[in-house]
Design an enzyme around this catalytic site. Structure first.
Site, PDB file in Angstrom:
ATOM      1  CB  ALA A  66      47.448  38.764  33.972  1.00 21.54           C
ATOM      2  N   GLY A 111      44.246  39.027  29.738  1.00 25.11           N
ATOM      3  CA  GLY A 111      45.067  37.928  29.215  1.00 25.11           C
ATOM      4  C   GLY A 111      44.231  36.799  28.632  1.00 25.11           C
ATOM      5  CD  GLU A 114      46.527  40.695  26.354  1.00 26.42           C
ATOM      6  OE1 GLU A 114      46.525  40.243  27.515  1.00 26.42           O
ATOM      7  OE2 GLU A 114      47.221  41.666  26.012  1.00 26.42           O
ATOM      8  CD  GLU A 134      44.292  44.219  29.772  1.00 21.82           C
ATOM      9  OE1 GLU A 134      43.354  44.805  29.172  1.00 21.82           O
ATOM     10  OE2 GLU A 134      44.658  43.072  29.474  1.00 21.82           O
TER      11      GLU A 134
HETATM   12  N1  COA Z   1      43.173  37.700  38.955  1.00 19.97           N
HETATM   13  C1  COA Z   1      43.102  37.143  40.167  1.00 19.97           C
HETATM   14  N2  COA Z   1      41.967  36.684  40.709  1.00 19.97           N
HETATM   15  C2  COA Z   1      40.854  36.805  39.977  1.00 19.97           C
HETATM   16  C3  COA Z   1      40.831  37.393  38.712  1.00 19.97           C
HETATM   17  C4  COA Z   1      42.078  37.849  38.184  1.00 19.97           C
HETATM   18  N3  COA Z   1      42.163  38.386  36.969  1.00 19.97           N
HETATM   19  N4  COA Z   1      39.575  37.397  38.236  1.00 19.97           N
HETATM   20  C5  COA Z   1      38.815  36.818  39.187  1.00 19.97           C
HETATM   21  N5  COA Z   1      39.573  36.469  40.240  1.00 19.97           N
HETATM   22  C6  COA Z   1      39.171  35.815  41.473  1.00 19.97           C
HETATM   23  C7  COA Z   1      38.434  36.791  42.402  1.00 19.97           C
HETATM   24  O1  COA Z   1      39.361  37.576  43.151  1.00 19.97           O
HETATM   25  C8  COA Z   1      37.670  35.820  43.260  1.00 19.97           C
HETATM   26  O2  COA Z   1      38.558  35.235  44.201  1.00 19.97           O
HETATM   27  P1  COA Z   1      38.106  35.078  45.755  1.00 19.97           P
HETATM   28  O3  COA Z   1      36.902  34.197  45.695  1.00 19.97           O
HETATM   29  O4  COA Z   1      39.275  34.436  46.382  1.00 19.97           O
HETATM   30  O5  COA Z   1      37.802  36.455  46.227  1.00 19.97           O
HETATM   31  C9  COA Z   1      37.292  34.714  42.277  1.00 19.97           C
HETATM   32  O6  COA Z   1      38.207  34.812  41.197  1.00 19.97           O
HETATM   33  C10 COA Z   1      35.891  34.859  41.717  1.00 19.97           C
HETATM   34  O7  COA Z   1      35.770  36.151  41.150  1.00 19.97           O
HETATM   35  P2  COA Z   1      34.616  37.199  41.520  1.00 19.97           P
HETATM   36  O8  COA Z   1      35.107  38.565  41.228  1.00 19.97           O
HETATM   37  O9  COA Z   1      34.105  36.922  42.891  1.00 19.97           O
HETATM   38  O10 COA Z   1      33.492  36.769  40.475  1.00 19.97           O
HETATM   39  P3  COA Z   1      32.347  37.694  39.884  1.00 19.97           P
HETATM   40  O11 COA Z   1      31.437  36.773  39.140  1.00 19.97           O
HETATM   41  O12 COA Z   1      31.750  38.552  40.912  1.00 19.97           O
HETATM   42  O13 COA Z   1      33.088  38.659  38.811  1.00 19.97           O
HETATM   43  C11 COA Z   1      34.605  39.164  37.014  1.00 19.97           C
HETATM   44  C12 COA Z   1      33.688  38.115  37.685  1.00 19.97           C
HETATM   45  C13 COA Z   1      35.339  38.485  35.870  1.00 19.97           C
HETATM   46  C14 COA Z   1      33.736  40.282  36.474  1.00 19.97           C
HETATM   47  C15 COA Z   1      35.596  39.715  38.058  1.00 19.97           C
HETATM   48  O14 COA Z   1      36.206  38.619  38.711  1.00 19.97           O
HETATM   49  C16 COA Z   1      36.699  40.561  37.463  1.00 19.97           C
HETATM   50  O15 COA Z   1      36.450  41.707  37.113  1.00 19.97           O
HETATM   51  N6  COA Z   1      37.932  40.003  37.340  1.00 19.97           N
HETATM   52  C17 COA Z   1      39.077  40.713  36.882  1.00 19.97           C
HETATM   53  C18 COA Z   1      39.045  40.874  35.375  1.00 19.97           C
HETATM   54  C19 COA Z   1      40.229  41.688  34.899  1.00 19.97           C
HETATM   55  O16 COA Z   1      40.366  42.856  35.193  1.00 19.97           O
HETATM   56  N7  COA Z   1      41.117  41.023  34.148  1.00 19.97           N
HETATM   57  C20 COA Z   1      42.285  41.647  33.579  1.00 19.97           C
HETATM   58  C21 COA Z   1      43.452  41.468  34.462  1.00 19.97           C
HETATM   59  S1  COA Z   1      44.886  42.262  33.764  1.00 19.97           S
END
Ligand code: COA
Length: 260
Positions: A66, A111, A114, A134
């Site tokens: 999400a 999400g 999910e 989460e």
């Molecule tokens: N919501 C909003 N934005 C998200 C996102 C999310 N769940 N997951 C990634 N993004 C965005 C990042 O903020 C970043 O945006 P920016 O370039 O404007 O800063 C872009 O997507 C790229 O992500 P980034 O974190 O730079 O890539 P990465 O390869 O270093 O890491 C992940 C990848 C998936 C490990 C990391 O993005 C992450 O941990 N995301 C969240 C996962 C999560 O907790 N999901 C559950 C949400 S309830």
């Protein structure tokens, strides 16, 4: 219908739905959820669609969860509504009555995991990863992850994934039964198409009833589920597809199903 966060195309009876926010790793914002609901409603009315492939744009992510920017600003009442809306979408997908294959091309987190679990089958590329992170954010899965994950992989493994919040590889997801198949990235969509075509060769009516018997049956006590199965079995026997399927077997020829 055109969408801001989705790409939608129908080819050879298969609807290809692609979540298209690659710069945000296809994170599900409010708009994407609303559009997915509308898109699956559209698919539900599209008689020419026999199956669906759901994937994410780009090479990195299926859906990275999400949208955390939106989550961070939710009031408790809005958060509850958000969870209910997301859960309703997952239920729409599960109860579409036609097979939906998640072609998981990268991160399937929160999400995203999910969403994949609401699909009929999950085919993952080798670079995919799955997780429910989460609790790291101070929340719990809200799009039915606490319900579908234990049903798919068992309570012990589900609790481990939900509580340690660590992602697992595609291979590990396959080992524990979270995904059906792992393939190379270039084989992902062909493998999803092949899986759907195998299902689409069968009676659409029987497929619909089998989906219902399994999905609704899993929400019931076993004895009730068996009653449902018997009712669905009876319904199948009222269909032209059943007459064609059994006749084709006896005449040693392929069946021509009409879904009637
Ligand atoms: N919501 C909003 N934005 C998200 C996102 C999310 N769940 N997951 C990634 N993004 C965005 C990042 O903020 C970043 O945006 P920016 O370039 O404007 O800063 C872009 O997507 C790229 O992500 P980034 O974190 O730079 O890539 P990465 O390869 O270093 O890491 C992940 C990848 C998936 C490990 C990391 O993005 C992450 O941990 N995301 C969240 C996962 C999560 O907790 N999901 C559950 C949400 S309830």
């Amino acid at each position: 219908m055109s969408y801001e966060t989705l790409l939608y195309e129908v080819r050879k009876g298969i609807a290809h739905v692609t979540i298209n926010r690659p710069q945000k790793l296809n994170a599900l914002n409010h708009r994407a959820i609303v559009e997915l609901v509308a898109c699956f409603e559209q698919i539900g009315r599209a008689a020419e669609v026999a199956g669906v492939i759901l994937t994410g744009a780009g090479e990195k992510a299926f859906v990275a969860g999400a949208d955390i920017n939106e989550l961070a600003a939710l009031t408790p009442a809005e958060a509850r509504d958000t969870a209910l809306r997301g859960q309703a979408l997952m239920n729409d997908i599960e109860h579409l009555g036609r097979p939906v294959v998640a072609a998981v091309n990268g991160f399937a987190l929160g999400g995203g995991c999910e969403l994949a679990m609401a699909c009929t089958l999950r085919i993952a590329s080798e670079n995919a990863s799955f997780g429910q992170p989460e609790v790291k954010l101070g929340i719990i899965p809200g799009y039915a992850g606490t319900q579908r994950l234990p049903r798919l992989v068992g309570k012990g493994r589900a609790l481990e994934m939900i509580l340690n919040a660590e992602p697992i590889s595609a291979q590990e997801a396959w080992r524990i039964g979270l995904v059906n198949r792992v393939v190379g990235p270039s084989e992902l969509i062909p493998a999803a198409e092949e899986a759907l075509q195998k299902i689409m060769a069968n009676s659409p009516l029987a497929v619909r009833h089998a989906l219902e018997a399994v999905h609704r049956g899993m929400e019931m006590a076993e004895a009730e589920g068996e009653q449902l199965e018997a009712a669905m079995f009876g319904l199948c026997c009222a269909s032209a597809d059943m007459k064609e399927g059994t006749r084709a077997f006896l005449e040693k020829r392929p069946a021509q199903f009409k879904g009637e």
